[in-house]
Scaffold this motif. Structure first.
Motif, PDB file in Angstrom:
ATOM      1  N   ASP B   2       0.003  55.591  30.344  1.00  0.00           N
ATOM      2  CA  ASP B   2       1.237  55.041  30.887  1.00  0.00           C
ATOM      3  C   ASP B   2       0.944  54.067  32.024  1.00  0.00           C
ATOM      4  O   ASP B   2      -0.183  53.989  32.515  1.00  0.00           O
ATOM      5  CB  ASP B   2       2.145  56.178  31.373  1.00  0.00           C
ATOM      6  N   GLU B   4       1.847  54.052  35.070  1.00  0.00           N
ATOM      7  CA  GLU B   4       1.477  54.687  36.351  1.00  0.00           C
ATOM      8  C   GLU B   4      -0.017  55.003  36.382  1.00  0.00           C
ATOM      9  O   GLU B   4      -0.698  54.743  37.369  1.00  0.00           O
ATOM     10  CB  GLU B   4       2.262  55.981  36.542  1.00  0.00           C
ATOM     11  N   SER B   5      -0.509  55.569  35.275  1.00  0.00           N
ATOM     12  CA  SER B   5      -1.937  55.921  35.231  1.00  0.00           C
ATOM     13  C   SER B   5      -2.802  54.662  35.272  1.00  0.00           C
ATOM     14  O   SER B   5      -3.869  54.657  35.893  1.00  0.00           O
ATOM     15  CB  SER B   5      -2.261  56.730  33.985  1.00  0.00           C
ATOM     16  N   TYR B   7      -1.983  51.895  36.735  1.00  0.00           N
ATOM     17  CA  TYR B   7      -1.926  51.440  38.130  1.00  0.00           C
ATOM     18  C   TYR B   7      -2.915  52.231  38.983  1.00  0.00           C
ATOM     19  O   TYR B   7      -3.670  51.661  39.776  1.00  0.00           O
ATOM     20  CB  TYR B   7      -0.504  51.593  38.677  1.00  0.00           C
ATOM     21  N   LEU B   8      -2.933  53.551  38.774  1.00  0.00           N
ATOM     22  CA  LEU B   8      -3.841  54.396  39.554  1.00  0.00           C
ATOM     23  C   LEU B   8      -5.301  54.087  39.234  1.00  0.00           C
ATOM     24  O   LEU B   8      -6.163  54.156  40.109  1.00  0.00           O
ATOM     25  CB  LEU B   8      -3.542  55.872  39.280  1.00  0.00           C
ATOM     26  N   TYR B  11      -6.045  51.032  41.198  1.00  0.00           N
ATOM     27  CA  TYR B  11      -6.110  51.447  42.601  1.00  0.00           C
ATOM     28  C   TYR B  11      -7.453  52.129  42.861  1.00  0.00           C
ATOM     29  O   TYR B  11      -8.111  51.896  43.873  1.00  0.00           O
ATOM     30  CB  TYR B  11      -4.943  52.398  42.866  1.00  0.00           C
ATOM     31  N   ASP B  12      -7.856  52.939  41.869  1.00  0.00           N
ATOM     32  CA  ASP B  12      -9.093  53.693  41.951  1.00  0.00           C
ATOM     33  C   ASP B  12     -10.308  52.779  42.063  1.00  0.00           C
ATOM     34  O   ASP B  12     -11.240  53.043  42.817  1.00  0.00           O
ATOM     35  CB  ASP B  12      -9.190  54.521  40.670  1.00  0.00           C
ATOM     36  N   SER B  13     -10.290  51.691  41.291  1.00  0.00           N
ATOM     37  CA  SER B  13     -11.481  50.840  41.257  1.00  0.00           C
ATOM     38  C   SER B  13     -11.674  50.103  42.580  1.00  0.00           C
ATOM     39  O   SER B  13     -12.768  49.624  42.871  1.00  0.00           O
ATOM     40  CB  SER B  13     -11.416  49.849  40.092  1.00  0.00           C
ATOM     41  N   ALA B  37      -3.080  49.715  48.646  1.00  0.00           N
ATOM     42  CA  ALA B  37      -2.094  49.400  47.600  1.00  0.00           C
ATOM     43  C   ALA B  37      -1.799  47.896  47.591  1.00  0.00           C
ATOM     44  O   ALA B  37      -1.681  47.285  46.514  1.00  0.00           O
ATOM     45  CB  ALA B  37      -0.823  50.190  47.841  1.00  0.00           C
ATOM     46  N   PRO B  93       4.242  51.009  45.446  1.00  0.00           N
ATOM     47  CA  PRO B  93       3.653  50.959  44.097  1.00  0.00           C
ATOM     48  C   PRO B  93       4.661  50.608  43.004  1.00  0.00           C
ATOM     49  O   PRO B  93       4.271  50.094  41.959  1.00  0.00           O
ATOM     50  CB  PRO B  93       3.097  52.364  43.904  1.00  0.00           C
ATOM     51  N   GLU B  94       5.938  50.884  43.242  1.00  0.00           N
ATOM     52  CA  GLU B  94       6.925  50.724  42.154  1.00  0.00           C
ATOM     53  C   GLU B  94       6.930  49.319  41.545  1.00  0.00           C
ATOM     54  O   GLU B  94       6.898  49.188  40.309  1.00  0.00           O
ATOM     55  CB  GLU B  94       8.330  51.121  42.618  1.00  0.00           C
ATOM     56  N   VAL B  97       3.878  48.897  39.356  1.00  0.00           N
ATOM     57  CA  VAL B  97       3.975  49.685  38.116  1.00  0.00           C
ATOM     58  C   VAL B  97       4.931  48.979  37.154  1.00  0.00           C
ATOM     59  O   VAL B  97       4.675  48.883  35.949  1.00  0.00           O
ATOM     60  CB  VAL B  97       4.446  51.127  38.434  1.00  0.00           C
TER      61      VAL B  97
END
Lengths: 352, 164
Positions: B2, B4-5, B7-8, B11-13, B37, B93-94, B97
């Motif tokens: 999805d 959101e995932s 996006y995360l 964000y993670d990288s 963010a 974040p919205e 996303v």
């Protein structure tokens, strides 16, 4: 393994491991003399680095001691495989770390001193002060002729420059900085369990100490180019580094200095507050399991906490999956609550 | 996956190396999640600009403009070489996303990109990061990581599309 706090406590302790360091370098020189084949040395250096990591965990060698040893290996690794430098045995370069006593007997290394001399220790009569050089200066080496370990990296760098081996010296700098950056990623991404995480933290502290040995800029503190009170290149960068690298490369190294000092600050803060301990991780996991809203923010939080050494990488996917699974449930509950509220409000309206 | 995932993932990288963003600042401080963010949004914005250049004719102009607006980039400033400070970017974040949701159906195009186009997409992200204090080799590594994650997501979406 030794606690991570121990490595932080002994971060600036550059003296304790001196005998240990010299003994190790002496062994390295002996090995270089015995086996001078570059092909086997590439393999041998990998093994030696692994041995060094094990020794770091077991013997609690302090960060700068191990950093010196990695630096010695960097020199061997950089010079030895290059054919045009083969006639200059790296063992010769490393011998500058040894004293005459240590070099005189190739089969035996002098035993560790029993204790440091007490206060008020007087120099024996038969020990004479070193002679002045042609410029009239006495050498900076102490009276016993030992080269202090803190001077060793500078001495080696100067030797390489005098030998016109700028390319090798550049490689030593690059190797050290790359090792430091990799140590961060290994710690925050590849740690498999709690002990491995702690070990990687210790190795990161060691790698940071190694970067400080050949620091390009004078510290991790920012000196921006656009700063009004710009202190100038001379004040910011190490003279050897300025000779070796272009301004763009120096900027890149300075940014790495800033990054590594920030990472050390994060690591220090996390360890100092005990965030790396199992009980705190359990408490964190519990709070995540009980979270009822703000799941996306918490999922982001987990990822940024990982880079601040507040949560080990192996725990992130597990807690993230919990939060991800909880998101639809939480939104369904919120929706039901909203519907109940709105229907209640609609029912209440006529009465009003 | 999805939006959101995804996006995360992006964000993670960047989260581990976000401290480079303040390497040039006169005073460094604890880097808040908001800034990370904002950095994610800014790099995604740079990627979208490169992506729209490569596949402009296959992405509707309205979608591209809407995505850029959500990521805090005006269409006329799409090739701005001086990045906006991350502190001034909307970091919630919205919108990001939402932008990823709009972008999701176009991501399978990434698998069609040639090696040159791929390098160009990475270059856009890397340039954005370099402008924010990342050393070139770190910027290139983060850019490669981010584009690889987007491409993997595009591959998954294409697979799901084919299956359905």
């Amino acid at each position: 393994m030794t606690s991570v706090m121990w490595f932080i406590d002994h971060f600036n302790d550059r003296v304790v491991g001196e005998w240990w360091t010299r003994r190790w370098i002496w062994g390295l020189v002996a090995r270089l003399k015995a086996d001078d084949d570059p092909a086997s040395w590439t393999q041998a250096i990998t093994e030696l680095r692994a041995d060094l990591d094990t020794a770091t965990f077991n013997n609690a060698a302090n960060p700068f001691t191990v950093a010196h040893l990695h630096f010695a290996l960097d020199i061997v690794e950089t010079i030895n495989p290059v054919p045009e430098h083969r006639h200059m045995a790296p063992g010769y370069l490393l011998q500058t770390a040894m004293t005459q006593d240590e070099l005189s007997d190739e089969s035996r290394f002098p035993p560790a001193p029993a204790c440091s001399p007490p206060r008020g220790y007087k120099v024996p009569h038969d020990v004479r002060r070193p002679r002045r050089n042609l410029l009239g200066y006495r050498p900076k080496a102490p009276l016993d002729g030992l080269l202090p370990l803190r001077n060793l990296p500078d001495e080696w760098c100067a030797l390489l420059l005098r030998r016109d081996q700028a390319a090798a010296l550049r490689a030593v700098y690059q190797l050290t900085y790359a090792r430091a950056a990799n140590s961060v990623l290994r710690c925050v991404r590849d740690s498999r369990d709690l002990t491995h995480w702690h070990q990687n933290m210790a190795l990161q502290i060691v790698a940071y100490a190694g970067q400080l040995l050949v620091a390009v800029s004078n510290d991790g503190v920012t000196h921006a180019e656009y700063d009004a009170a710009d202190p100038g290149m001379d004040a910011v960068y190490d003279p050897i580094a300025r000779f070796l690298f272009s301004p763009e490369e120096l900027t890149s190294f300075r940014r790495q200095d800033a990054y590594m000092s920030e990472q050390f600050a994060h690591l220090f803060a996390a360890v100092w507050t005990g965030q790396h301990l199992q009980e705190n991780l359990d408490a964190l996991a519990l709070s995540v399991r009980e979270a009822s809203d703000g799941h996306l923010t918490m999922r982001m939080g987990l990822r940024s906490m990982r880079g601040r050494y507040e949560i080990p990488p192996y725990l992130v996917p597990e807690l993230d999956a919990l939060l991800k699974a909880a998101t639809p449930r939480a939104s369904a509950t919120a929706k039901r609550r909203h519907e109940r509220h709105s229907s209640g409000a609609a029912g209440a309206e006529p009465e009003a | 996956m999805d939006a959101e995932s995804l996006y995360l993932d992006l964000y993670d990288s960047i989260a581990d190396r976000a401290d480079y963003a303040q390497a040039d600042l006169p005073g460094r401080a604890f880097l808040s999640e908001t800034v990370i963010a904002a950095l994610t949004a800014a790099t995604l914005g740079a990627f979208v600009t490169g992506f729209a250049q490569a596949f402009g004719e296959r992405i509707s102009q309205g979608t591209a403009d809407r995505v850029r607006a959500l990521l805090g980039r005006s269409p006329e400033a799409s090739d701005d070489s001086s990045p906006q400070p991350v502190q001034q970017v909307d970091a919630s974040p919205e919108p990001v996303v939402e932008a990823l949701r709009l972008l999701e159906r176009y991501l399978p195009l990434l698998s069609e990109s040639t090696g040159e186009q791929r390098a160009e997409e990475e270059r856009w992200v890397a340039r954005e990061l370099e402008g924010r204090g990342f050393p070139p080799h770190v910027a290139a590594a983060v850019a490669a990581d981010m584009v690889a994650r987007l491409r993997a997501e595009g591959g998954t979406a294409a697979g799901e599309g084919a299956a359905s």
